[in-house]
Design a protein around this motif. Structure first.
Motif, PDB file in Angstrom:
ATOM      1  N   ASP A  87     -57.195   4.213   9.083  1.00 25.13           N
ATOM      2  CA  ASP A  87     -56.604   3.063   9.777  1.00 25.13           C
ATOM      3  C   ASP A  87     -56.796   1.779   8.969  1.00 25.13           C
ATOM      4  O   ASP A  87     -55.882   0.951   8.870  1.00 25.13           O
ATOM      5  CB  ASP A  87     -57.231   2.896  11.165  1.00 25.13           C
ATOM      6  N   LEU A  91     -53.968  -0.963   7.305  1.00 25.97           N
ATOM      7  CA  LEU A  91     -54.026  -2.427   7.396  1.00 25.97           C
ATOM      8  C   LEU A  91     -54.094  -3.060   6.008  1.00 25.97           C
ATOM      9  O   LEU A  91     -53.467  -4.092   5.758  1.00 25.97           O
ATOM     10  CB  LEU A  91     -55.235  -2.851   8.240  1.00 25.97           C
ATOM     11  N   VAL A 143     -58.237  -7.911  13.266  1.00 24.89           N
ATOM     12  CA  VAL A 143     -57.070  -7.222  13.823  1.00 24.89           C
ATOM     13  C   VAL A 143     -57.302  -5.753  14.129  1.00 24.89           C
ATOM     14  O   VAL A 143     -56.495  -5.145  14.849  1.00 24.89           O
ATOM     15  CB  VAL A 143     -55.845  -7.360  12.884  1.00 24.89           C
ATOM     16  N   TYR A 144     -58.386  -5.165  13.614  1.00 26.41           N
ATOM     17  CA  TYR A 144     -58.588  -3.728  13.783  1.00 26.41           C
ATOM     18  C   TYR A 144     -58.541  -3.282  15.244  1.00 26.41           C
ATOM     19  O   TYR A 144     -57.846  -2.298  15.572  1.00 26.41           O
ATOM     20  CB  TYR A 144     -59.902  -3.283  13.133  1.00 26.41           C
ATOM     21  N   THR A 146     -56.994  -4.520  17.849  1.00 31.70           N
ATOM     22  CA  THR A 146     -55.623  -4.585  18.358  1.00 31.70           C
ATOM     23  C   THR A 146     -54.748  -3.541  17.676  1.00 31.70           C
ATOM     24  O   THR A 146     -53.875  -2.935  18.317  1.00 31.70           O
ATOM     25  CB  THR A 146     -55.032  -5.990  18.138  1.00 31.70           C
ATOM     26  N   TYR A 147     -54.968  -3.328  16.381  1.00 22.90           N
ATOM     27  CA  TYR A 147     -54.213  -2.302  15.675  1.00 22.90           C
ATOM     28  C   TYR A 147     -54.427  -0.933  16.313  1.00 22.90           C
ATOM     29  O   TYR A 147     -53.459  -0.181  16.538  1.00 22.90           O
ATOM     30  CB  TYR A 147     -54.627  -2.256  14.202  1.00 22.90           C
ATOM     31  N   LYS A 148     -55.668  -0.602  16.642  1.00 21.33           N
ATOM     32  CA  LYS A 148     -55.963   0.681  17.278  1.00 21.33           C
ATOM     33  C   LYS A 148     -55.229   0.809  18.609  1.00 21.33           C
ATOM     34  O   LYS A 148     -54.746   1.876  18.976  1.00 21.33           O
ATOM     35  CB  LYS A 148     -57.470   0.818  17.508  1.00 21.33           C
ATOM     36  N   LYS A 151     -51.110   0.848  17.563  1.00 19.94           N
ATOM     37  CA  LYS A 151     -50.533   1.595  16.434  1.00 19.94           C
ATOM     38  C   LYS A 151     -49.595   2.713  16.875  1.00 19.94           C
ATOM     39  O   LYS A 151     -48.591   2.982  16.201  1.00 19.94           O
ATOM     40  CB  LYS A 151     -51.629   2.131  15.515  1.00 19.94           C
ATOM     41  N   LEU A 156     -46.813   1.466  14.337  1.00 20.71           N
ATOM     42  CA  LEU A 156     -47.107   0.530  13.253  1.00 20.71           C
ATOM     43  C   LEU A 156     -47.184   1.207  11.891  1.00 20.71           C
ATOM     44  O   LEU A 156     -46.900   0.573  10.866  1.00 20.71           O
ATOM     45  CB  LEU A 156     -48.403  -0.225  13.554  1.00 20.71           C
ATOM     46  N   LEU A 308     -50.829  -8.569  16.230  1.00 17.54           N
ATOM     47  CA  LEU A 308     -52.151  -8.045  15.874  1.00 17.54           C
ATOM     48  C   LEU A 308     -53.272  -9.028  16.200  1.00 17.54           C
ATOM     49  O   LEU A 308     -54.443  -8.734  15.981  1.00 17.54           O
ATOM     50  CB  LEU A 308     -52.194  -7.699  14.380  1.00 17.54           C
TER      51      LEU A 308
END
Length: 328
Positions: A87, A91, A143-144, A146-148, A151, A156, A308
Motif C-alpha cells: 500500500d 502511495l 494519507v495512509y 484514508t487510503y486504506k 482504496k 485507487l 486522501l
C-alpha cells in the motif's frame, strides 16, 4: 506450574525498485539515506542504496533502489506487514508518478520471495510530493489511513496506475489527454456509487432524493423542474442529474469550483466527441495541448490529494523547482 513460551522475534527486509528519495536521517555509514515511516503501529526503515542515483538517468529502466527493514516482528505479522508495504508503494508511486513496488523480501537474511519487475520501468521525473524523506514521511503518515479506507471503493490502484501510465516517456499528448478524461469519468462513477446514486440510462438518481410531485417542507433545498413534461421538485444537491452534472458534483465535493470542471469538460467534449484537440499543423497545437493536459492533470492531483485528506504543499504539473500547490 505454568509454562512460558518464548516468541521468536524476526527481522523483515524488503527490497523496492524505482524509489528516488533523499533520506531524512543519517545511517550508520554517515550518509543521509534513511527515512523512518510509521503505519499501523509498525516502524518501517527506508534506506536508499545510493542517494546519488538520478531518476533522469534511468528512464525506461528498472533498478533496485531501497531496502525497507521492519524489526522485532512475529512470523504471524509478516503477511500483514507486506500488505502495508504494498500500500505504501502505491502511495509512493502516486507521489512520484512512477511505478514503485516490492521486488523481494528476506526474513532473518533468508530470501523468501523475488518478483520479476522488468515491466515496471522508470518514468521521467514528475513529482507530486517533494522527494525528500521528511516530505515523503509526512505525506505517507498523513494519507495512509484514508487510503486504506478508500482504496477499494474508489479503486485507487486503478487511478494511480493510469496516472503513472500518463507520465510514460514519448506518450502522445492526445493519449495523455484521453486517459486523463477517462479518469475523470472513473472518479465520477466511484463517487456516485459510494454516495448511493443509481445509474439509469444516462441519468443518476439517489433513492432518498427522488423527484417530488408535492412541495416539500424544506423547499429551500429543492428547485422546481419539469421531468418528461410533468412539474416536480428536485433536490439541488442530490437530485436526478446527467453525467456532466455528476462530474461537477464529484469534484465540487472535494472543493473544486464548477467553473474549473466546466472548462475542462468542454475541452474533453471537443476532443472525445468531435475527435479534435487542434488540427495537426496548427502552430498553436503543441502549446495548447500541453496547457490542456496540465490543466486536467492538476485537477486530478488536487482532487486525489483532497479526498486522501492531505494537508501541505504539492507540485503542480508546470512546477520545476518548488511547489506552488497547497492544501490547507
Amino acid at each position: 506450574m505454568g509454562f512460558f513460551i518464548e516468541r521468536i522475534m524476526k527481522k523483515l527486509e524488503v527490497t523496492l525498485i524505482n524509489l528516488f528519495m533523499w533520506g531524512e536521517l543519517f545511517s550508520t555509514q554517515g550518509v543521509r539515506d534513511t527515512t523512518i515511516i510509521q503505519c499501523e503501529g509498525f516502524v518501517f526503515e527506508f534506506r536508499q542504496q545510493d542517494i546519488k542515483l538520478k531518476q533522469s538517468e534511468y528512464i525506461n529502466k528498472t533498478i533496485l533502489t531501497t531496502i525497507v527493514t521492519v524489526r522485532d516482528i512475529t512470523e504471524e505479522q509478516i503477511l500483514q506487514i507486506l500488505e502495508i508495504i504494498d500500500d505504501i508503494c502505491w502511495l509512493l508511486s502516486f507521489a512520484q508518478q512512477a511505478p514503485i513496488c516490492r521486488h523481494s523480501y528476506k526474513i532473518d537474511n533468508l530470501e523468501i520471495e523475488s518478483r520479476n519487475c522488468a515491466s515496471f520501468i522508470i518514468n521521467s521525473p514528475a513529482y507530486i510530493i517533494e522527494n525528500r524523506g521528511k516530505f515523503i514521511r509526512n505525506f505517507i503518515e498523513q494519507v495512509y489511513p484514508t487510503y486504506k479506507e478508500l482504496k477499494n471503493s474508489r479503486e485507487l490502484e486503478v487511478v494511480f496506475g493510469y496516472l503513472i501510465e500518463i507520465n510514460k516517456p514519448n506518450l502522445a499528448m492526445e493519449t495523455k489527454l484521453i486517459i486523463s478524461y477517462v479518469l475523470m469519468e472513473h472518479l465520477k462513477r466511484t463517487y456516485a456509487e459510494i454516495i448511493g446514486y443509481i445509474k439509469t440510462d444516462t441519468q443518476f438518481e439517489h433513492p432518498q432524493y427522488l423527484d417530488l410531485e408535492i412541495q416539500p417542507n424544506d423547499i429551500e433545498n429543492y428547485e422546481f423542474k419539469k421531468s418528461k413534461g410533468k412539474p416536480c421538485y428536485r433536490h439541488k444537491k442530490f437530485g436526478k442529474c446527467g453525467s456532466t452534472e455528476m462530474i461537477k458534483r464529484t469534484f465540487e465535493d472535494a472543493g473544486v469550483p464548477r467553473t474549473k470542471t466546466t472548462s475542462i469538460i468542454d475541452k474533453r467534449n471537443t476532443m472525445i466527441h468531435e475527435g479534435l484537440l487542434l488540427p495537426f499543423g496548427n502552430t498553436k497545437y503543441t502549446n495548447q495541448a500541453l496547457i490542456d493536459f496540465q490543466e486536467v492533470n492538476d485537477l486530478l492531483r488536487k482532487y486525489l490529494l483532497s479526498i486522501l485528506n492531505y494537508k501541505g504543499e504539492y507540485y503542480l504539473s508546470h512546477d520545476r523547482f518548488s511547489c506552488s500547490g497547497r492544501l490547507l
